[in-house]
Design an enzyme around this catalytic site. Structure first.
Site, PDB file in Angstrom:
ATOM      1  N   HIS A  76       0.860  -1.189   0.000  1.00 23.79           N
ATOM      2  CA  HIS A  76       0.000   0.000   0.000  1.00 23.79           C
ATOM      3  C   HIS A  76       0.889   1.229   0.000  1.00 23.79           C
ATOM      4  O   HIS A  76       2.032   1.192   0.488  1.00 23.79           O
ATOM      5  CB  HIS A  76      -0.972   0.005   1.191  1.00 23.79           C
ATOM      6  CG  HIS A  76      -0.326   0.140   2.541  1.00 23.79           C
ATOM      7  ND1 HIS A  76      -0.042   1.361   3.125  1.00 23.79           N
ATOM      8  CD2 HIS A  76       0.102  -0.793   3.423  1.00 23.79           C
ATOM      9  CE1 HIS A  76       0.512   1.167   4.303  1.00 23.79           C
ATOM     10  NE2 HIS A  76       0.618  -0.124   4.516  1.00 23.79           N
ATOM     11  N   ASP A  78      -0.389   4.494   0.880  1.00 25.80           N
ATOM     12  CA  ASP A  78      -0.792   5.529   1.815  1.00 25.80           C
ATOM     13  C   ASP A  78       0.007   5.391   3.109  1.00 25.80           C
ATOM     14  O   ASP A  78       0.549   4.319   3.415  1.00 25.80           O
ATOM     15  CB  ASP A  78      -2.289   5.471   2.101  1.00 25.80           C
ATOM     16  CG  ASP A  78      -2.716   4.178   2.796  1.00 25.80           C
ATOM     17  OD1 ASP A  78      -2.277   3.090   2.349  1.00 25.80           O
ATOM     18  OD2 ASP A  78      -3.480   4.234   3.777  1.00 25.80           O
ATOM     19  N   ASP A 112       6.826   1.313   6.016  1.00 25.08           N
ATOM     20  CA  ASP A 112       5.387   1.027   6.010  1.00 25.08           C
ATOM     21  C   ASP A 112       4.669   2.012   5.100  1.00 25.08           C
ATOM     22  O   ASP A 112       4.241   3.061   5.550  1.00 25.08           O
ATOM     23  CB  ASP A 112       4.849   1.112   7.434  1.00 25.08           C
ATOM     24  CG  ASP A 112       3.388   0.735   7.558  1.00 25.08           C
ATOM     25  OD1 ASP A 112       2.852   0.100   6.632  1.00 25.08           O
ATOM     26  OD2 ASP A 112       2.771   1.088   8.586  1.00 25.08           O
ATOM     27  N   GLU A 146      -4.983   1.613   3.139  1.00 21.56           N
ATOM     28  CA  GLU A 146      -4.796   0.513   4.093  1.00 21.56           C
ATOM     29  C   GLU A 146      -4.766   1.020   5.523  1.00 21.56           C
ATOM     30  O   GLU A 146      -5.225   0.339   6.450  1.00 21.56           O
ATOM     31  CB  GLU A 146      -3.497  -0.234   3.761  1.00 21.56           C
ATOM     32  CG  GLU A 146      -3.282  -1.527   4.551  1.00 21.56           C
ATOM     33  CD  GLU A 146      -2.559  -1.339   5.862  1.00 21.56           C
ATOM     34  OE1 GLU A 146      -2.471  -2.313   6.631  1.00 21.56           O
ATOM     35  OE2 GLU A 146      -2.073  -0.221   6.145  1.00 21.56           O
ATOM     36  N   GLU A 147      -4.228   2.216   5.730  1.00 22.64           N
ATOM     37  CA  GLU A 147      -4.080   2.740   7.085  1.00 22.64           C
ATOM     38  C   GLU A 147      -5.397   3.192   7.697  1.00 22.64           C
ATOM     39  O   GLU A 147      -5.454   3.493   8.890  1.00 22.64           O
ATOM     40  CB  GLU A 147      -3.083   3.908   7.091  1.00 22.64           C
ATOM     41  CG  GLU A 147      -1.672   3.556   6.638  1.00 22.64           C
ATOM     42  CD  GLU A 147      -0.933   2.652   7.607  1.00 22.64           C
ATOM     43  OE1 GLU A 147      -1.537   2.233   8.617  1.00 22.64           O
ATOM     44  OE2 GLU A 147       0.238   2.344   7.350  1.00 22.64           O
ATOM     45  N   ASP A 172       1.756 -10.108   1.097  1.00 21.09           N
ATOM     46  CA  ASP A 172       1.569  -8.721   1.515  1.00 21.09           C
ATOM     47  C   ASP A 172       2.592  -8.396   2.598  1.00 21.09           C
ATOM     48  O   ASP A 172       3.360  -9.260   3.028  1.00 21.09           O
ATOM     49  CB  ASP A 172       0.142  -8.516   2.034  1.00 21.09           C
ATOM     50  CG  ASP A 172      -0.254  -7.048   2.155  1.00 21.09           C
ATOM     51  OD1 ASP A 172       0.490  -6.176   1.658  1.00 21.09           O
ATOM     52  OD2 ASP A 172      -1.307  -6.764   2.750  1.00 21.09           O
ATOM     53  N   HIS A 416       4.650   3.860  12.407  1.00 20.75           N
ATOM     54  CA  HIS A 416       3.580   4.736  12.893  1.00 20.75           C
ATOM     55  C   HIS A 416       4.089   5.692  13.972  1.00 20.75           C
ATOM     56  O   HIS A 416       3.294   6.210  14.762  1.00 20.75           O
ATOM     57  CB  HIS A 416       2.387   3.932  13.427  1.00 20.75           C
ATOM     58  CG  HIS A 416       1.608   3.237  12.374  1.00 20.75           C
ATOM     59  ND1 HIS A 416       0.289   2.868  12.540  1.00 20.75           N
ATOM     60  CD2 HIS A 416       1.938   2.819  11.133  1.00 20.75           C
ATOM     61  CE1 HIS A 416      -0.139   2.257  11.447  1.00 20.75           C
ATOM     62  NE2 HIS A 416       0.863   2.217  10.581  1.00 20.75           N
TER      63      HIS A 416
END
Length: 441
Positions: A76, A78, A112, A146-147, A172, A416
């Site tokens: 992903h 985003d 990520d 995805e987030e 994934d 994150h």
């Protein structure tokens, strides 16, 4: 030839921050990234078709020589939000710092998950340039949210399902190559997610008459809510080993130093002791053996001198693969034991099915890891976070979660969080992993 470092820097510099409310999302960086990819990877975009799905998610198809079941490689693009505050280097500057093995690319999304997206495309670009054509179709699925809610991945699965496509392998993000995560085992361990926990949020709401804070009632809305939170915190979910966690213990335990090797390989005798040990070693091992609950958000009065008329707590729950959303909600309801605290369920997702740890798909993933990272122990595990891959379990039994990156404990802590970064050497190993994998498809 492509420059993997410069390409990843270009992707990280686009602040593709997804928001819970799509109306709050700045879509310009998303559009810019979609437009940029053909410039960075021209051979890929000559050989593969691309369609936009669900607004900003991308689905590529690399046509194979046969009609055999395809492979899906996922990432992903985003990212979660970030500001310059607290960062050693700005999160969207993608600064290259250091030299040699210590050279780092700093920025939100390096680990990520733009790093994975870049490695997949670098691998495809290399194999297309080399004249490779896969045996069966290869799809690239790149989600845009995805987030937040994963609507792009869901739309891609809906589309593939409508076309009758049943992938024989899906990979994934998820596990990584790590060290010092298992007692008595030194050296690198590649953890591959064969399932992932379910996820939901609950809101606990107390509504009652407000008023001036100078004349409070005996139990205010905030006090009632706080008491409910304390009761919930004092009632953790039951602990237990799933078959996947037991397989992980046996796999890693065979490489442990004595006497831990004996403990880990004689589970018929030591299992009760290990259950207690896992619960006490730390948050990661404790989360392996139970459904977890965490109060993450609190809302109440808007003024210091006003009683709250409405007090709300949000509880984030990760559901163990041997449990269910219904079991989790009932546990919270029993723990709170107060009819004046209302429970509302938000965005429930059941745990994912467990993919097999034998057969061609697993062996391909495992052997490619072993070739890319010689001497690494490969083990299945249950992924505790949520990924877009959970939606693909609807159309494939062979869904695996592995990010081909070496991540230290400190680096995993930047996911994150502030100071997310990736070693340049890590990026090149990730490119090597996908180049090898694609050459075998």
């Amino acid at each position: 030839m492509p420059d993997p470092v410069a390409n990843l820097q270009a992707l990280v510099r686009l602040a593709t921050i997804s928001r819970l409310d799509p109306a709050d999302t700045d879509w310009a960086p998303f559009d810019a990234l979609i437009a940029l990819l053909p410039e960075l990877y021209p051979a890929t975009h000559s050989a593969l078709s691309r369609e936009l799905v669900g607004g900003h998610s991308m689905l590529y198809r690399w046509k194979g020589r046969t009609d055999a079941s395809p492979t899906v490689l996922m990432a992903h693009y985003d990212v979660v939000s970030a500001t310059d505050e607290g960062w050693s280097h700005p999160p969207f500057a993608a600064e290259l710092v250091g030299s040699g093995d210590d050279q780092l690319i700093w920025g939100r999304g390096t680990l990520d998950d733009k790093g994975s997206l870049a490695c997949i495309l670098e691998g495809v670009e290399a194999q297309v340039t080399a004249g490779h054509q896969p045996e069966a179709d290869i799809y690239l699925s790149f989600g845009h949210d995805e987030e937040t809610e994963g609507s792009g991945a869901r739309a891609i699965v809906d589309l593939l399902e409508s076309r009758g496509i049943r992938p024989s392998l899906v990979i994934d993000e998820g596990g990584a190559v790590v060290e010092d995560i298992f007692p008595g085992v030194s050296g690198p361990i590649a953890v591959v997610g064969v399932s992932e926990k379910g996820i939901l949020s609950l809101t606990l709401t107390v509504e009652q008459h407000g008023g001036h804070a100078s004349t409070p009632p005996r139990i205010s809305a905030t006090a009632r809510l706080a008491a409910a939170i304390v009761r919930l915190n004092n009632r953790p979910f039951r602990a237990g080993f799933t078959p996947t966690t037991l397989e992980m213990i046996r796999t890693l335990g065979a490489h442990a130093s004595s006497p831990l090797r004996w403990i880990f390989t004689n589970l018929w005798l030591t299992r009760p002791l290990l259950l207690v040990l896992f619960g006490r070693l730390g948050p990661e091992t404790s989360a392996m053996i139970r459904t977890t609950q965490a109060v993450t958000m609190l809302q109440a009065s808007q003024a210091a001198n006003a009683l709250a008329e409405r007090a709300v707590a949000t509880v984030n729950i990760r559901v163990a693969i041997d449990s269910s959303v219904a079991d989790a909600v009932e546990h919270v309801r029993r723990s709170i034991d107060d009819p004046l605290v209302r429970l509302d369920v938000l965005h429930p997702n059941e745990p994912s099915p467990v993919s097999p740890t034998s057969g061609p798909a697993w062996q391909l993933v495992r052997s490619t890891i072993e070739q890319t990272y010689p001497g690494t122990i490969v083990t299945p595990y249950v992924m505790m976070a949520a990924s877009d891959s959970r939606y693909f379990a609807r159309i494939s039994e062979f869904v695996y979660r592995f990010s081909p990156f070496e991540m230290s404990t400190e680096e995993r802590g930047t996911l994150h969080a502030i100071d997310e970064r990736m070693k340049v050497s890590t990026l090149f190993r990730g490119v090597d992993f996908y180049t090898r994998l694609i050459s075998r498809l």
